[in-house]
Design an enzyme around this catalytic site. Structure first.
Site, PDB file in Angstrom:
ATOM      1  N   TYR B 233      35.431  16.629  42.750  1.00 28.57           N
ATOM      2  CA  TYR B 233      35.864  17.761  41.922  1.00 28.57           C
ATOM      3  C   TYR B 233      35.595  17.353  40.481  1.00 28.57           C
ATOM      4  CZ  TYR B 233      38.484  19.082  46.096  1.00 28.57           C
ATOM      5  OH  TYR B 233      38.845  19.410  47.369  1.00 28.57           O
ATOM      6  N   HIS B 395      46.591  31.154  50.841  1.00 25.91           N
ATOM      7  CA  HIS B 395      46.719  29.703  50.668  1.00 25.91           C
ATOM      8  C   HIS B 395      47.746  29.097  51.618  1.00 25.91           C
ATOM      9  CE1 HIS B 395      46.720  25.822  48.772  1.00 25.91           C
ATOM     10  NE2 HIS B 395      48.016  25.899  48.573  1.00 25.91           N
TER      11      HIS B 395
END
Lengths: 600, 600
Positions: B233, B395
């Site tokens: 990331y 989520h």
């Protein structure tokens, strides 16, 4: 309803059975027979290639014949419309309602006649089915009326369509008295309609030829006058000759021609009480059924020392139009032989013990109770070679909607013994199994019943009363064993834990005083979702008490209390319906048909 | 994993999100971008009529393009096979496994090439599907490879077939290296195979033309070297000019050309901690996605007083072949305008509070937890005109398998806000809704998540940890309100009643000592079927505690504890799949295809 009786067809009420009422067993032998009064008016249909026939309406203006093709997984129907007016609806639905039904419609707009596959919505409004799965094969004017021949696969993979399964099918019909400009203009709520229950998927058994050394015995109600009431159970006691030796009954068939000790309505005060204790059901016949054959290697023992000399014939008359003065001499023909077969056949009772500890909360649409015949009991009570189940009769009281018995072996569901997803307490047949089921020592038999208590205010507990419930499968098997009853119920101590637990959780007073009966305790439960779900969880978890019994309620030796629930680690897969190819379908839209120059 | 990040694509692990970690809100603005390393190798495909494209395998030897036809309820696929060897499998399955998959197979026996609709059984064995629902439209050799064009209805009414629904679809592929004599000779376990997650049914939205007075801002990672690890990331902080006035972002699109404050891996120890408190997610882009447009009447407020001057770009690199030395400058292009639109857009969080009182027992295959946004909260916090939800991001953490949010009005389920029946925690997109959902004051929003804890030994409790669980739907809506969070959890006192109750029932010691945490209590539960079912019953019955919160965890005024569970008296019907007519099907059996004189 003092006199117990078992086959309550076409009737508004079921009835406590002999077995239910009888803890004392007599040796009388009962024979039952069911007749639709109206059906006696018509003459036998002309020689036809159809194996099965049933009138749909009480006036018998609609007659259905059918054959089952297992290779094609399809049913061939012939609908005979005797007095055709402007058309007819015919179809199937979950429980015989005209709403959410899968239909074929024959209608006319005044000029042209049409045939189409249709369906009705939840308001009974009829719609054309975009997928035409009823295939019209022939339309013929016969001396008796208009005969429509059509074909329908068991399953169509059209979610709007009814899936034809084993067990009860609720057929529906409606009679169009006048033309409608279109299919959509028909609303089923304005029509003369009705339902008929039938087992469409008859087992595909080749019946043995009746041996030449077979005797017959006809047992008939003696020219009785059918009472002018909708439902009558007529009883007639027939005595076998003294010294009649042991024979095997090998077949029973309906007999509709002319042939007393007791002879009168089954609930007559004149009938001696001990007749209620008839022990063995020999056979049952219902409309649309054929003769009941025993497997070639088995028969029901009948006559001889220790056996009853009495046979009770019970005829259930359904007289929906309350016709007066009709006379009848219907009966049954027993086919028996003195060449005793290798095995005696027996009947065993599976499912739940008749006890209030097994209860259904009110306002449930599909609550399931399950009774077990455990591995410990089959290990002890079955012969080393096991037994073979060839027929089965499912039984509940008024709220029963589905029944299934599954055989489990080594902790895995193995095969279905009998299943009815559209079970009706008003239609309890002894059904031959499509395929004999062998039960080994150590196998488990699991019988589950699904109940609908939407219209009840209080819990429905297990018991003998018509407003109490049962969950039973009477299985017919050979070789006969001493095991007459293999049933279970939740352990009573664990049920008391449940009452304590929900009492604490709800902070409300559930009567758990020791003097309250279980029925009273259930009646005082506040039925919120938590109490409902925890009862389900209890039944799916708590240990059980087993009835692993011989005749006269004598248990096999052993500890039968606080037994663990049988564990099932894998369940049977739902059969995937075989979707028919498009060749089997009619073109989309109604078929225009020619029904000749007039109506009816 | 210190640095929170929200879109964890192609990665083996999801990651705690900004919103989860941040109770303290900063005003930084985060922008995320996801790039498949391999995808950067290929040049853009030639002008094609297909709207959506995605590489299937890391080598990018298989490339899928597709269009959705809602009128036909069908998808048109083009599968480009760049280096054809002996064939290829392509299809869909529940969660990306090659077993129980719905497949098309292109294969050769060495002489002839075939194309067929097939399916794999639970052992991965491949079978010809008797109903051929993938319709081959064209086979073409292009300079890039062999292009197969075929069509597949969303639903086929074939129980063996995958039903293409809204939400995630797990695509599977396999590469045949050598000829097979027949389809049945192929076993998927011996092939090079893989999966790709994608939303196939992209919403059919006509995107507004970008207004001429729109500015663009490109935010790029500055020519970084992609680390030689599977998942990275990458974070990059971009600062807006001082005095940058309020604008509305109206569109965000991926930018793959060349353009620092912080610039490094998101989990670098060098990254200042306060960067973790970025508050607002502006946009996310994932492989196969197009630009994210805001509705014409709304935009994300950006710049101006009280707004952050920092934008965080986060790029998730998936480098499955661990290629070294690859460089990248991917970024995002923001389209913004100073002609402020009528409404500010906002983000609201629905579902469950992050608390251990909501727990999933171990060894469950499909346990459902539900969070509520109650009528009381929407009545108080929404404007009189209501709000309009136009996008949604579902989520959960690792055990989430399905997520759905349903809107209920007047006690009835009214419409689905967003649903994913094949949800994967490894594929969390912001998805535009097919149709905007209006929420009125007094409506209820019900978010349910289904979890699979088969591989866990202990209960999974709610919380922030990666091994704890969440059930959240971030909805994007306008006009912006003060309501940032509308979530629930079971009342803690009722959960304590549960622990007491099962303790008494099981006669075992569940730790209920006051000093034990809820997580410890759950860890000590003996998970028998009764304790599992009673927990479900508790969650379906017990009163809830509501979080009806403004920014910074400030609750709206009112009593939010011990609230009744919203009652739902009618549920939405399952949509009945539209069964395609037989015209849409290929003839039964494989199609012989000509792929020219060679391979690849």
């Amino acid at each position: 309803m003092q006199a117990p009786s078992r086959w309550c067809r076409w009737a508004g009420l079921p009835c406590p059975s002999v077995r239910e009422a009888a803890f004392m067993y007599s040796t009388a032998v009962a024979v039952f027979l069911v007749i639709l009064v109206a059906a006696l008016q018509g003459s036998a249909p002309p020689e036809s290639p159809f194996l099965y026939h049933i009138p749909l309406d009480p006036e018998e203006s609609l007659e259905l014949s059918w054959n089952v093709s297992y290779p094609q997984e399809a049913i061939f129907f012939q609908l005979l419309v005797k007095q055709l007016k402007a058309g007819v609806l015919f179809g199937m639905s979950d429980r015989g309602e005209l709403e959410n039904a899968d239909l074929v419609v024959l209608w006319t707009d005044g000029d042209t006649a049409y045939f189409a596959d249709a369906w009705s919505d939840q308001k009974g409004q009829i719609h054309l089915d975009p997928q035409q799965d009823y295939q019209l094969l022939q339309v013929e004017r016969t001396p008796e009326g208009l005969a429509l021949l059509f074909k329908r696969p068991f399953g169509t993979c059209d979610p709007k369509d009814y899936l034809i399964e084993d067990g009860t099918v609720h057929l529906v019909y409606g009679i169009l008295e006048e033309p409608f400009r279109s299919l959509e203009a028909i609303n089923s709520s304005g029509l003369r309609t009705g339902l008929q229950r039938v087992q469409l998927l008859k087992p595909n058994i080749t019946f043995p030829a009746t041996p030449s050394d077979t005797y017959t015995m006809d047992i008939h109600a003696p020219d009785i006058q059918i009472p002018n009431q909708v439902t009558t159970y007529w009883c007639y006691i027939h005595e076998l000759p003294e010294g009649f030796p042991r024979h095997h009954i090998v077949k029973c068939a309906p007999e509709m021609d002319n042939v007393p000790h007791f002879n009168g309505p089954c609930d007559s005060k004149m009938k001696p009480d001990r007749l209620n204790y008839c022990r063995h059901v020999l056979a049952a016949w219902a409309l649309g059924a054929k003769a009941f054959y025993y497997p070639e290697e088995a028969g029901i023992a009948f006559g001889g020392p220790g056996s009853s000399r009495y046979v009770r014939l019970e005829v259930h008359y359904h007289n929906p139009l309350v016709i007066e003065g009709r006379r009848d001499s219907s009966g049954i023909r027993l086919y028996y032989t003195d060449k005793l077969r290798r095995f005696n056949a027996g009947i065993m009772e599976l499912g739940l013990v008749y006890t209030p500890v097994m209860a259904i909360p009110p306002r449930e649409t599909a609550f399931v109770l399950t009774g077990y015949c455990t591995d410990k009991c089959t290990q002890l009570a079955l012969p080393p070679s096991g037994i073979h189940i060839f027929a089965s009769q499912l039984h509940t009281h008024l709220t029963g909607r589905k029944v299934v018995t599954v055989l489990a072996r080594d902790g895995r569901e193995w095969e279905i013994v009998n299943q009815d997803n559209h079970y009706s307490p008003h239609f309890q047949e002894i059904r031959m199994l499509k395929k004999m089921v062998s039960v080994h020592r150590g196998d488990v038999l699991i019988t589950s019943c699904t109940y609908n208590t939407e219209d009840r205010e209080l819990a429905t507990v297990g018991g003998f009363g018509i407003l109490e419930e049962m969950c039973v499968n009477y299985v017919h098997y050979y070789p006969q064993t001493q095991l007459e009853l293999c049933k279970s119920a939740v352990n009573a101590g664990f049920l008391q834990k449940y009452f304590h637990l929900i009492n604490r959780f709800n902070n409300e007073e559930v009567c758990t005083c020791p003097q309250a009966s279980v029925s009273q305790q259930f009646a005082s439960v506040p039925w919120n979702s938590f109490n409902r779900e925890v009862l389900k969880a209890l039944y799916a978890f708590a240990p059980i008490s087993m009835h692993c019994n011989k005749s006269s309620a004598v248990r096999f030796p052993g500890e039968w209390n606080l037994q663990p629930l049988p564990k099932v680690i894998s369940t049977l897969e739902e059969p995937t319906p075989h979707c028919p190819t498009s060749q089997g379908r009619s073109p989309a839209g109604p078929t225009i048909i020619s029904i000749g120059g007039g109506k009816g």
